[in-house]
Write a protein that holds these residues in place. Structure first.
Motif: not given
Length: 96
Positions: A18-40
């Motif tokens: 699927p394709a998705s479109e998201v808006t990033v407002e001026p000064g905004g941040v969007r992060c994507a990550y795999t579970d290895g970043l947050v799971e211990r």
């Protein structure tokens, strides 16, 4: 963001994703990550998510700087137990 999940990358190269479109407002941040970043092992994933939010909200930075700060804050100098992927988009604020 409310996005439709798709087939994981590497599972079926011919799968439609699927394709998705998201808006990033001026000064905004969007992060994507795999579970290895947050799971211990031995910790709730919520602990890692809270740490991620804390690190991301500590101030403005370039996308590269933010990635470096996130990796330092969540992975540090120890080898990761799982794969970690962290694409970040940061839109510069509008300067008048």
């Amino acid at each position: 963001m409310d996005l439709a999940p798709g087939v994981p990358v590497g599972v079926a190269s011919s799968a439609c994703r699927p394709a998705s479109e998201v808006t990033v407002e001026p000064g905004g941040v969007r992060c994507a990550y795999t579970d290895g970043l947050v799971e211990r092992r031995g910790s709730s994933p919520g602990v890692g998510l809270e740490r991620l939010v804390e690190v991301v909200s500590t101030g403005a930075d370039t996308a590269d700087g933010l990635c470096a700060r996130i990796m330092a804050g969540l992975v540090g100098g120890r080898p990761a137990d799982d794969d970690v992927a962290l694409p970040v988009i940061r839109r510069d604020p509008v300067v008048a």
